[in-house]
Design an enzyme around this catalytic site. Structure first.
Site, PDB file in Angstrom:
ATOM      1  N   GLU A 119       5.343   3.173 -28.979  1.00 26.82           N
ATOM      2  CA  GLU A 119       4.159   3.884 -28.485  1.00 26.82           C
ATOM      3  C   GLU A 119       3.256   4.035 -29.709  1.00 26.82           C
ATOM      4  O   GLU A 119       3.629   4.675 -30.677  1.00 26.82           O
ATOM      5  CB  GLU A 119       4.586   5.216 -27.870  1.00 26.82           C
ATOM      6  CG  GLU A 119       5.658   4.964 -26.789  1.00 26.82           C
ATOM      7  CD  GLU A 119       6.207   6.203 -26.105  1.00 26.82           C
ATOM      8  OE1 GLU A 119       5.407   7.091 -25.782  1.00 26.82           O
ATOM      9  OE2 GLU A 119       7.427   6.271 -25.892  1.00 26.82           O
ATOM     10  N   CYS A 125      -3.021  10.695 -30.845  1.00 26.76           N
ATOM     11  CA  CYS A 125      -3.239   9.294 -30.446  1.00 26.76           C
ATOM     12  C   CYS A 125      -4.237   9.249 -29.312  1.00 26.76           C
ATOM     13  O   CYS A 125      -4.898   8.243 -29.084  1.00 26.76           O
ATOM     14  CB  CYS A 125      -1.920   8.658 -30.033  1.00 26.76           C
ATOM     15  SG  CYS A 125      -1.113   9.544 -28.713  1.00 26.76           S
TER      16      CYS A 125
HETATM   17  N1  LIG Z   1       1.130   6.314 -28.225  1.00 28.89           N
HETATM   18  C1  LIG Z   1       1.619   7.511 -28.438  1.00 28.89           C
HETATM   19  O1  LIG Z   1       2.196   8.128 -27.558  1.00 28.89           O
HETATM   20  C2  LIG Z   1       1.468   8.158 -29.785  1.00 28.89           C
HETATM   21  C3  LIG Z   1       1.802   9.498 -29.919  1.00 28.89           C
HETATM   22  C4  LIG Z   1       1.658  10.106 -31.167  1.00 28.89           C
HETATM   23  C5  LIG Z   1       1.191   9.396 -32.252  1.00 28.89           C
HETATM   24  N2  LIG Z   1       0.874   8.082 -32.080  1.00 28.89           N
HETATM   25  C6  LIG Z   1       0.332   7.333 -33.225  1.00 28.89           C
HETATM   26  O2  LIG Z   1       1.068   7.655 -34.398  1.00 28.89           O
HETATM   27  C7  LIG Z   1       0.255   7.504 -35.548  1.00 28.89           C
HETATM   28  C8  LIG Z   1       0.347   8.740 -36.408  1.00 28.89           C
HETATM   29  O3  LIG Z   1       1.656   9.005 -36.735  1.00 28.89           O
HETATM   30  P1  LIG Z   1       2.286   8.612 -38.143  1.00 28.89           P
HETATM   31  O4  LIG Z   1       1.268   8.746 -39.219  1.00 28.89           O
HETATM   32  O5  LIG Z   1       3.554   9.370 -38.255  1.00 28.89           O
HETATM   33  O6  LIG Z   1       2.578   7.063 -37.926  1.00 28.89           O
HETATM   34  P2  LIG Z   1       3.378   6.076 -38.882  1.00 28.89           P
HETATM   35  O7  LIG Z   1       3.381   4.755 -38.199  1.00 28.89           O
HETATM   36  O8  LIG Z   1       2.905   6.142 -40.273  1.00 28.89           O
HETATM   37  O9  LIG Z   1       4.851   6.682 -38.897  1.00 28.89           O
HETATM   38  C9  LIG Z   1       5.571   6.880 -37.694  1.00 28.89           C
HETATM   39  C10 LIG Z   1       7.045   7.005 -38.042  1.00 28.89           C
HETATM   40  O10 LIG Z   1       7.486   5.757 -38.545  1.00 28.89           O
HETATM   41  C11 LIG Z   1       8.226   5.967 -39.737  1.00 28.89           C
HETATM   42  N3  LIG Z   1       8.195   4.727 -40.508  1.00 28.89           N
HETATM   43  C12 LIG Z   1       7.274   4.308 -41.411  1.00 28.89           C
HETATM   44  N4  LIG Z   1       7.612   3.077 -41.873  1.00 28.89           N
HETATM   45  C13 LIG Z   1       8.750   2.716 -41.231  1.00 28.89           C
HETATM   46  C14 LIG Z   1       9.586   1.571 -41.259  1.00 28.89           C
HETATM   47  N5  LIG Z   1       9.325   0.525 -42.044  1.00 28.89           N
HETATM   48  N6  LIG Z   1      10.693   1.548 -40.470  1.00 28.89           N
HETATM   49  C15 LIG Z   1      10.981   2.587 -39.666  1.00 28.89           C
HETATM   50  N7  LIG Z   1      10.234   3.702 -39.609  1.00 28.89           N
HETATM   51  C16 LIG Z   1       9.132   3.764 -40.369  1.00 28.89           C
HETATM   52  C17 LIG Z   1       7.586   7.187 -40.353  1.00 28.89           C
HETATM   53  O11 LIG Z   1       8.457   7.782 -41.278  1.00 28.89           O
HETATM   54  C18 LIG Z   1       7.354   8.041 -39.122  1.00 28.89           C
HETATM   55  O12 LIG Z   1       8.534   8.710 -38.772  1.00 28.89           O
HETATM   56  C19 LIG Z   1      -1.151   7.280 -35.013  1.00 28.89           C
HETATM   57  O13 LIG Z   1      -1.431   5.910 -35.067  1.00 28.89           O
HETATM   58  C20 LIG Z   1      -1.052   7.753 -33.573  1.00 28.89           C
HETATM   59  O14 LIG Z   1      -2.013   7.192 -32.717  1.00 28.89           O
HETATM   60  C21 LIG Z   1       1.002   7.450 -30.889  1.00 28.89           C
HETATM   61  N1  LIG Z   2       0.217  13.252 -25.106  1.00 28.86           N
HETATM   62  C1  LIG Z   2      -0.801  13.777 -25.981  1.00 28.86           C
HETATM   63  C2  LIG Z   2      -1.071  12.875 -27.140  1.00 28.86           C
HETATM   64  C3  LIG Z   2       0.133  12.403 -27.907  1.00 28.86           C
HETATM   65  C4  LIG Z   2      -0.279  11.643 -29.113  1.00 28.86           C
HETATM   66  O1  LIG Z   2      -0.671  12.069 -30.126  1.00 28.86           O
HETATM   67  C5  LIG Z   2      -2.105  13.973 -25.219  1.00 28.86           C
HETATM   68  O2  LIG Z   2      -2.186  13.592 -24.066  1.00 28.86           O
HETATM   69  O3  LIG Z   2      -3.033  14.503 -25.795  1.00 28.86           O
END
Ligand SMILES: NC(=O)c1ccc[n+]([C@@H]2O[C@H](COP(=O)([O-])OP(=O)(O)OC[C@H]3O[C@@H](n4cnc5c(N)ncnc54)[C@H](O)[C@@H]3O)[C@@H](O)[C@H]2O)c1
Ligand SMILES: N[C@@H](CCC=O)C(=O)O
Length: 524
Positions: free
Chosen positions: A296, A330
């Site tokens: 995600e 996100c």
């Molecule tokens: N689609 C969704 O539901 C959703 C929800 C929340 C956040 N996000 C996205 O998450 C991002 C923000 O979160 P973030 O800064 O923690 O993201 P990130 O990708 O930097 O890190 C996410 C996780 O991955 C881990 N990670 C980093 N490198 C890795 C590797 N090589 N192998 C395994 N794990 C690794 C990090 O430690 C962290 O736990 C934004 O892009 C946001 O849009 C998406």
């Molecule tokens: N589920 C949350 C977003 C999660 C990601 O950051 C929303 O709907 O705002």
């Protein structure tokens, strides 16, 4: 836990949010904050197969709103410890997979009940570790409770004969389809919903009968530890959840490429998601399956406003979507695409509302708090400089006062559709306003992105709304409301294209991602 209750489960309902209009609730939150602060600076061990392991190497978790405050020191897993955790999970899986679904669900129900009792304590810790204000932290805790309640019921449903997938009957055979777990999985949550998403991803995998290695985000490991300790308190067998904070590159890559890893459930950025997907696609010696990757990922979400819309409602939704939790969602609406005949009017209202957002310490419940860390801080300030070249700065545009990572909520006007700040996920308090010729042009601009997570369309014209429902390409499309704030079970959440693998957290098909279906056919 030895018995499986036969009692009926109450129908699912979302956890109510706390009303911070009431002084008693503010007092309760402040008391919880004081309690959490009295526990600052403690050490938190890894948890592997029921053992607590202290390491010399530590992750220091700090308060992004006051960088002199250390929330805690968290032990940091090495590859050797990750391997121990893998072995512990493989062992636990052999017994956990045989525990009846209803019994597995009971652990989640119990955890939900305790989390509800202690909700301000969870929210207070989260607020101090991630920089959320009272409402944002409370919503996050409520969502965590919802995930526990929802996935527990979902597992019961999935394990009930004929409820999950009724089979056609033929003479002479009894047929049954059962959803069995996958094996050992790696759970990799982000920091921005440090409780809800961590709980949701872990609970879904575990209630489905899998054992997991939970590697929390390095900026929010203490709140993840509090959840793991809660699962231990409700008696979850040792080794079902192994808590191993550590470096993504070291521990993350090690586990992604491990032959015994059956699935990886990741929520985070596009870049890391694609990296994991690529590594996981390679088979390694000793691996006898294709690894399942649930990713995600990010978004470049937006709000479209046409000239028939309620402009006040649209402006409020734009500001709430862009600046809730400093734009670090996100789902954040970091673009607003407005039909030119009402552009100036909407832009003026957006700027006015943005300038009313007060910036300050989360524990004092300011509308805008800090961003998560120095890396995000520098990246967002860079994007603000890029924005100054790509559009007109309407408000904000620089760092803000405070002993933390504070940035002014920033709005740029007259930004072109191809500008970087219209195309790239900034993940901070930066909003781009763009002008469209008409409503169809506005939808085309909205769709001109590699992402497809959330979007809103503001209009009072039913024909246009019908067209928007059909053509706006994103996983969560909202009409005449903000594009953040999905509720578990109400708005199954997840996006298209580079926003991920098309999963829907909090939806009825989510647990299928953590199971495989076994058909059993017996001659009658
Ligand atoms: N689609 C969704 O539901 C959703 C929800 C929340 C956040 N996000 C996205 O998450 C991002 C923000 O979160 P973030 O800064 O923690 O993201 P990130 O990708 O930097 O890190 C996410 C996780 O991955 C881990 N990670 C980093 N490198 C890795 C590797 N090589 N192998 C395994 N794990 C690794 C990090 O430690 C962290 O736990 C934004 O892009 C946001 O849009 C998406
Ligand atoms: N589920 C949350 C977003 C999660 C990601 O950051 C929303 O709907 O705002």
């Amino acid at each position: 836990m030895t018995t499986t209750p036969n009692t009926a489960v109450k129908p699912y309902a979302n956890e109510p949010f706390t009303d911070f209009g009431k002084q008693e609730n503010i007092d309760a939150m402040q008391a919880a904050i004081a309690k959490v602060k009295s526990e600052f600076g403690r050490s938190y061990p890894l948890r592997v197969g029921g053992r607590k392991i202290e390491t010399e190497a530590k992750i220091t978790s700090i308060n992004p709103g006051n960088v002199d405050e250390v929330i805690g020191f968290v032990s940091k897993a090495s590859q050797e410890i990750a391997e121990e955790a893998m072995q512990a999970a493989l062992l636990a899986f052999e017994t956990w997979k045989k525990v009846p679904a209803r019994e597995r669900a009971e652990y989640l129900f119990k955890a939900a009940s305790l989390m509800r009792e202690r909700k301000h304590e969870f929210s207070a810790l989260m607020l101090l570790e991630s920089g959320k204000n009272y409402v944002e932290a409370d919503v996050d805790t409520a969502e965590a409770i919802d995930f526990l309640e929802f996935y527990a019921r979902e597992m019961i449903r999935l394990s009930t004969v004929n409820e999950s997938q009724p089979l056609a009957k033929i003479p002479g055979e009894d047929n049954h389809l059962s959803y069995i777990p996958l094996g050992v999985g790696v759970i990799i949550p982000p920091w921005n919903f440090p409780l809800a998403i961590c709980v949701g991803m872990t609970a879904a995998a575990v209630v489905s009968g899998n054992a997991v290695l939970l590697k929390p985000a390095s900026t929010t490991p203490v709140i993840a530890h509090k959840f793991v300790a809660l699962m231990e308190e409700v008696g979850l067998p040792a080794g079902v959840i192994n808590y191993i904070p550590g470096s993504g590159a070291e521990v993350g890559d090690y586990l992604t490429t491990h032959p015994k890893t059956r699935f990886i459930s990741f929520t985070g950025s596009k870049e890391v998601g694609l990296h994991i997907n690529k590594l996981a696609a390679d088979t390694v010696p000793g691996q006898i399956w294709i690894k399942r990757v649930i990713a995600e990922m990010g978004g470049k979400d937006g709000i479209v406003v046409d000239e028939t819309a309620d402009l006040d409602a649209a402006a409020s939704a734009i500001v709430a979507s862009a600046f809730g939790f400093q734009g670090q969602k996100c789902s954040a609406g970091s673009r607003a695409i407005i039909v030119e005949s009402v552009y100036d009017e909407v832009a003026e209202r957006v700027v006015k509302l943005t300038e009313q957002l007060r910036i300050g310490l989360p524990e004092h419940n300011f509308a805008s708090g800090p961003v998560i860390d120095n890396v995000s801080y520098a990246r967002i300030l860079d994007y603000i400089e890029i924005g100054k070249a790509e559009g007109t700065l309407l408000t904000g545009g620089s760092k803000a006062e405070g002993n933390g990572y504070y940035i002014q909520p920033t709005v740029f006007g007259d930004v072109g559709g191809k500008a970087r700040i219209m195309q790239e996920e900034i993940f901070g308090p930066v909003l781009a306003l763009a002008k469209a010729k008409d409503w169809q042009d506005a939808i085309a601009m909205y769709n001109d992105t590699e992402f497809g997570l959330t979007g809103s369309y503001f209009s009072s014209d039913e024909d246009r709304i019908a067209e928007a429902l059909d053509t706006v390409h994103c996983g969560n499309l909202y009409i005449n409301r903000k594009c953040t704030g999905a509720l578990v079970g109400v708005h199954p959440f997840g996006g298209f294209n580079m926003s991920g693998t098309d999963s829907k957290a909090g939806g009825h098909d989510y647990l299928l991602l953590f199971t495989q279906a076994k058909l059993m056919s017996r001659k009658a």
